[in-house]
Design a protein around this motif. Structure first.
Motif, PDB file in Angstrom:
ATOM      1  N   GLN A   4      44.100  27.541  46.155  1.00  0.00           N
ATOM      2  CA  GLN A   4      43.541  27.821  47.478  1.00  0.00           C
ATOM      3  C   GLN A   4      43.156  29.285  47.633  1.00  0.00           C
ATOM      4  O   GLN A   4      42.221  29.611  48.366  1.00  0.00           O
ATOM      5  CB  GLN A   4      44.551  27.440  48.570  1.00  0.00           C
ATOM      6  CG  GLN A   4      44.730  25.949  48.777  1.00  0.00           C
ATOM      7  CD  GLN A   4      45.515  25.636  50.026  1.00  0.00           C
ATOM      8  OE1 GLN A   4      45.244  26.178  51.072  1.00  0.00           O
ATOM      9  NE2 GLN A   4      46.496  24.748  49.907  1.00  0.00           N
ATOM     10  N   SER A   5      43.861  30.177  46.949  1.00  0.00           N
ATOM     11  CA  SER A   5      43.568  31.599  47.090  1.00  0.00           C
ATOM     12  C   SER A   5      42.372  32.044  46.262  1.00  0.00           C
ATOM     13  O   SER A   5      41.896  33.160  46.437  1.00  0.00           O
ATOM     14  CB  SER A   5      44.794  32.421  46.678  1.00  0.00           C
ATOM     15  OG  SER A   5      45.083  32.219  45.295  1.00  0.00           O
ATOM     16  N   LEU A   6      41.878  31.176  45.363  1.00  0.00           N
ATOM     17  CA  LEU A   6      40.742  31.564  44.523  1.00  0.00           C
ATOM     18  C   LEU A   6      39.441  31.386  45.297  1.00  0.00           C
ATOM     19  O   LEU A   6      39.322  30.501  46.138  1.00  0.00           O
ATOM     20  CB  LEU A   6      40.714  30.707  43.247  1.00  0.00           C
ATOM     21  CG  LEU A   6      41.912  30.875  42.301  1.00  0.00           C
ATOM     22  CD1 LEU A   6      41.805  29.903  41.141  1.00  0.00           C
ATOM     23  CD2 LEU A   6      42.000  32.307  41.787  1.00  0.00           C
ATOM     24  N   PRO A   7      38.423  32.200  45.003  1.00  0.00           N
ATOM     25  CA  PRO A   7      37.132  32.047  45.714  1.00  0.00           C
ATOM     26  C   PRO A   7      36.382  30.820  45.230  1.00  0.00           C
ATOM     27  O   PRO A   7      36.734  30.195  44.220  1.00  0.00           O
ATOM     28  CB  PRO A   7      36.386  33.352  45.373  1.00  0.00           C
ATOM     29  CG  PRO A   7      36.987  33.802  44.075  1.00  0.00           C
ATOM     30  CD  PRO A   7      38.427  33.377  44.113  1.00  0.00           C
ATOM     31  N   GLN A   8      35.320  30.462  45.976  1.00  0.00           N
ATOM     32  CA  GLN A   8      34.484  29.310  45.628  1.00  0.00           C
ATOM     33  C   GLN A   8      33.841  29.528  44.260  1.00  0.00           C
ATOM     34  O   GLN A   8      33.414  30.630  43.922  1.00  0.00           O
ATOM     35  CB  GLN A   8      33.381  29.114  46.673  1.00  0.00           C
ATOM     36  CG  GLN A   8      33.896  28.701  48.041  1.00  0.00           C
ATOM     37  CD  GLN A   8      33.995  27.197  48.176  1.00  0.00           C
ATOM     38  OE1 GLN A   8      34.060  26.495  47.178  1.00  0.00           O
ATOM     39  NE2 GLN A   8      34.009  26.717  49.411  1.00  0.00           N
ATOM     40  N   GLY A   9      33.755  28.455  43.486  1.00  0.00           N
ATOM     41  CA  GLY A   9      33.087  28.520  42.191  1.00  0.00           C
ATOM     42  C   GLY A   9      33.965  28.958  41.050  1.00  0.00           C
ATOM     43  O   GLY A   9      33.491  29.036  39.917  1.00  0.00           O
ATOM     44  N   THR A  10      35.259  29.251  41.290  1.00  0.00           N
ATOM     45  CA  THR A  10      36.155  29.670  40.214  1.00  0.00           C
ATOM     46  C   THR A  10      36.571  28.457  39.392  1.00  0.00           C
ATOM     47  O   THR A  10      36.882  27.400  39.931  1.00  0.00           O
ATOM     48  CB  THR A  10      37.396  30.365  40.798  1.00  0.00           C
ATOM     49  OG1 THR A  10      36.973  31.436  41.643  1.00  0.00           O
ATOM     50  CG2 THR A  10      38.276  30.910  39.687  1.00  0.00           C
ATOM     51  N   GLU A  11      36.566  28.602  38.072  1.00  0.00           N
ATOM     52  CA  GLU A  11      36.992  27.520  37.188  1.00  0.00           C
ATOM     53  C   GLU A  11      38.496  27.307  37.344  1.00  0.00           C
ATOM     54  O   GLU A  11      39.285  28.262  37.265  1.00  0.00           O
ATOM     55  CB  GLU A  11      36.664  27.853  35.734  1.00  0.00           C
ATOM     56  CG  GLU A  11      35.185  27.934  35.428  1.00  0.00           C
ATOM     57  CD  GLU A  11      34.521  26.562  35.465  1.00  0.00           C
ATOM     58  OE1 GLU A  11      35.264  25.561  35.329  1.00  0.00           O
ATOM     59  OE2 GLU A  11      33.304  26.506  35.629  1.00  0.00           O
ATOM     60  N   ILE A  12      38.901  26.063  37.572  1.00  0.00           N
ATOM     61  CA  ILE A  12      40.332  25.750  37.730  1.00  0.00           C
ATOM     62  C   ILE A  12      40.741  24.653  36.758  1.00  0.00           C
ATOM     63  O   ILE A  12      41.607  23.836  37.053  1.00  0.00           O
ATOM     64  CB  ILE A  12      40.652  25.347  39.180  1.00  0.00           C
ATOM     65  CG1 ILE A  12      39.847  24.116  39.605  1.00  0.00           C
ATOM     66  CG2 ILE A  12      40.438  26.490  40.129  1.00  0.00           C
ATOM     67  CD1 ILE A  12      40.297  23.556  40.946  1.00  0.00           C
ATOM     68  N   GLY A  13      40.089  24.609  35.589  1.00  0.00           N
ATOM     69  CA  GLY A  13      40.526  23.678  34.561  1.00  0.00           C
ATOM     70  C   GLY A  13      41.853  24.117  33.956  1.00  0.00           C
ATOM     71  O   GLY A  13      42.403  25.195  34.247  1.00  0.00           O
ATOM     72  N   VAL A  14      42.386  23.274  33.076  1.00  0.00           N
ATOM     73  CA  VAL A  14      43.681  23.567  32.477  1.00  0.00           C
ATOM     74  C   VAL A  14      43.615  24.834  31.646  1.00  0.00           C
ATOM     75  O   VAL A  14      44.449  25.744  31.754  1.00  0.00           O
ATOM     76  CB  VAL A  14      44.152  22.368  31.622  1.00  0.00           C
ATOM     77  CG1 VAL A  14      45.452  22.705  30.900  1.00  0.00           C
ATOM     78  CG2 VAL A  14      44.356  21.144  32.500  1.00  0.00           C
ATOM     79  N   LYS A  15      42.590  24.959  30.819  1.00  0.00           N
ATOM     80  CA  LYS A  15      42.469  26.138  29.957  1.00  0.00           C
ATOM     81  C   LYS A  15      42.144  27.383  30.775  1.00  0.00           C
ATOM     82  O   LYS A  15      42.614  28.485  30.463  1.00  0.00           O
ATOM     83  CB  LYS A  15      41.401  25.899  28.895  1.00  0.00           C
ATOM     84  CG  LYS A  15      41.760  24.794  27.897  1.00  0.00           C
ATOM     85  CD  LYS A  15      40.755  24.734  26.770  1.00  0.00           C
ATOM     86  CE  LYS A  15      41.144  23.636  25.772  1.00  0.00           C
ATOM     87  NZ  LYS A  15      42.431  23.957  25.120  1.00  0.00           N
ATOM     88  N   ALA A  16      41.338  27.224  31.838  1.00  0.00           N
ATOM     89  CA  ALA A  16      41.011  28.391  32.660  1.00  0.00           C
ATOM     90  C   ALA A  16      42.245  28.901  33.401  1.00  0.00           C
ATOM     91  O   ALA A  16      42.473  30.114  33.488  1.00  0.00           O
ATOM     92  CB  ALA A  16      39.899  28.026  33.648  1.00  0.00           C
ATOM     93  N   LEU A  17      43.071  28.001  33.938  1.00  0.00           N
ATOM     94  CA  LEU A  17      44.295  28.433  34.621  1.00  0.00           C
ATOM     95  C   LEU A  17      45.313  28.985  33.633  1.00  0.00           C
ATOM     96  O   LEU A  17      46.057  29.913  33.964  1.00  0.00           O
ATOM     97  CB  LEU A  17      44.890  27.263  35.396  1.00  0.00           C
ATOM     98  CG  LEU A  17      44.076  26.755  36.594  1.00  0.00           C
ATOM     99  CD1 LEU A  17      44.769  25.559  37.239  1.00  0.00           C
ATOM    100  CD2 LEU A  17      43.865  27.853  37.618  1.00  0.00           C
ATOM    101  N   ALA A  18      45.379  28.426  32.423  1.00  0.00           N
ATOM    102  CA  ALA A  18      46.309  28.952  31.425  1.00  0.00           C
ATOM    103  C   ALA A  18      45.925  30.358  30.991  1.00  0.00           C
ATOM    104  O   ALA A  18      46.795  31.178  30.676  1.00  0.00           O
ATOM    105  CB  ALA A  18      46.359  28.018  30.214  1.00  0.00           C
ATOM    106  N   ALA A  19      44.613  30.655  30.961  1.00  0.00           N
ATOM    107  CA  ALA A  19      44.175  32.010  30.619  1.00  0.00           C
ATOM    108  C   ALA A  19      44.414  33.001  31.759  1.00  0.00           C
ATOM    109  O   ALA A  19      44.556  34.198  31.525  1.00  0.00           O
ATOM    110  CB  ALA A  19      42.693  31.993  30.243  1.00  0.00           C
ATOM    111  N   ARG A  20      44.500  32.503  32.988  1.00  0.00           N
ATOM    112  CA  ARG A  20      44.670  33.386  34.148  1.00  0.00           C
ATOM    113  C   ARG A  20      46.141  33.613  34.495  1.00  0.00           C
ATOM    114  O   ARG A  20      46.511  34.701  34.932  1.00  0.00           O
ATOM    115  CB  ARG A  20      43.930  32.780  35.345  1.00  0.00           C
ATOM    116  CG  ARG A  20      43.998  33.596  36.617  1.00  0.00           C
ATOM    117  CD  ARG A  20      43.337  32.846  37.766  1.00  0.00           C
ATOM    118  NE  ARG A  20      41.905  32.685  37.546  1.00  0.00           N
ATOM    119  CZ  ARG A  20      40.995  33.544  38.000  1.00  0.00           C
ATOM    120  NH1 ARG A  20      41.377  34.612  38.684  1.00  0.00           N
ATOM    121  NH2 ARG A  20      39.715  33.314  37.777  1.00  0.00           N
TER     122      ARG A  20
END
Length: 379
Positions: A61-77
């Protein structure tokens, strides 16, 4: 002097309204002015979500619109691993906070569109239709050039809500081939002539700005908006109907007696499997099917009573499930266990019609040498 006192915390506690609780957490609420995200208690205190799922929901919810929220993208973040992230996303998807759908783009590529809803329960409720306001129509202003005409045409009684007629006519503007039809004097003068008046002439009078008929009809009343169709699937899929109990090919009195005796004897080995008389009568055909397939009574007893859940509230339902799901197949017969014999085809011996020698061939005739000599003599 070696103990540092936190005066800021002490001052903040003094500003908390009301008496402080004797135990438990004390909230010091400082309003946010920037960089904050609103999270509902339905998510923060959801009983069906793990702490990891709630944490990732807040982070998404805190991420802006259009941010990738896949498994690999969240694991990298974030520092969590991919397995924990995938499990948390599946929990959010089951509850309805997260939706993932595969769509086809105009260029033919298939992508995954991810949608996060902060209140999935609100999507299931019908939206209230906005109150319809009656449309008020105003006559067009005489300023645009399209409304400039030489003189106004007298009209019948004014319609409801007319606008005031301008007192001064605007300067005439030449209209090729259509201006003569707009003058009422010319229309009356042209009536005695043998030539019929052109049919489109009455059609051209409504555009005049000074008549109420020039205004187009108001838009039709819009019907109430249909109820909102929820996009979030139900939390649980519909359960398939329960499988029927297995039945023996022939329920003989001996099989029925042995099955009822085995079910009634279960409480002697496991007291929690104490069944009623009706339960024994309902489960007896299924046990008879096991006995018909040559399952030993000790094996059936072990399968039915091994490792039951604690506490066991419904022993009859557990036995029904195990008798249906764990039913063994019939024992194979002797002919099913026999190893197939591989047959080897042996070509028989034949006697040559020319030289009387023996040779192998499926059909009688000449040997290879005699066939060769015969072919050369014929050539």
């Amino acid at each position: 002097m070696d103990t540092q006192q936190n005066t800021a915390l002490t001052r903040a506690l003094a500003e908390v309204p009301g008496p402080l609780p004797a135990r438990g957490v004390i909230h010091v609420v400082i309003p946010h002015t920037d960089r904050f995200t609103v999270v509902g208690n339905h998510l923060a205190q959801h009983p069906g979500l793990s702490t990891a799922a709630v944490g990732f929901a807040v982070r998404i919810q805190s991420l802006p619109q259009g941010t990738e929220i896949g498994v690999k993208a969240l694991a990298a973040r974030f520092p969590e691993g991919e397995k924990l992230i995938a499990s948390a996303l599946r929990e959010l998807e089951d509850i309805g906070y997260l939706q993932r759908a595969r769509i086809r783009l105009p260029d033919g590529r298939i992508v995954t569109r991810t949608v996060f809803c902060n209140q999935p329960a609100a999507l299931l409720r019908p939206r209230k239709a906005a109150p319809h306001q009656p449309a008020t129509w105003q006559a067009p202003s005489p300023a645009p050039p399209a409304d400039r005409h030489p003189s106004p045409v007298p009209a019948p009684a004014p319609a409801p809500m007319p606008q005031p007629v301008p007192t001064l006519p605007l300067p005439p503007e030449p209209v090729p081939a259509l201006a003569p039809t707009l003058q009422p004097a010319q229309v009356l003068a042209a009536a005695p002539q043998p030539e019929p008046a052109p049919a489109p002439a009455p059609e051209l009078l409504p555009p005049l700005a000074t008549t109420p008929e020039c205004a187009p009809a108001p838009p039709p009343q819009q019907s109430a908006a249909p109820l909102f169709v929820p996009l979030v699937p139900p939390p649980t899929a519909p359960k398939p109907p329960p499988r029927p109990l297995p039945q023996p090919c022939e329920l003989t009195p001996e099989l029925h007696r042995a099955a009822t005796a085995l079910l009634a004897d279960l409480r002697r080995h496991s007291p929690e499997f104490t069944l009623t008389k009706d339960d024994i009568q309902q489960l007896a055909p299924a046990v008879a099917a096991w006995l018909e397939r040559e399952a030993r009574p000790d094996t059936i007893r072990h399968v039915l009573t091994n490792d039951p859940p604690q506490p066991l509230r419904h022993p009859a339902k557990l036995l029904r499930h195990r008798l249906t799901v764990l039913l063994p197949p019939p024992l194979p017969g002797a002919h099913d266990l026999a190893v197939p014999v591989r047959r080897v085809t042996v070509t028989p011996f034949q006697t040559c019609d020319g030289c009387e020698r023996a040779f192998r061939s499926p059909m009688p005739g000449r040997c290879r040498d005699c066939r060769t000599d015969h072919a050369q003599a014929a050539a």
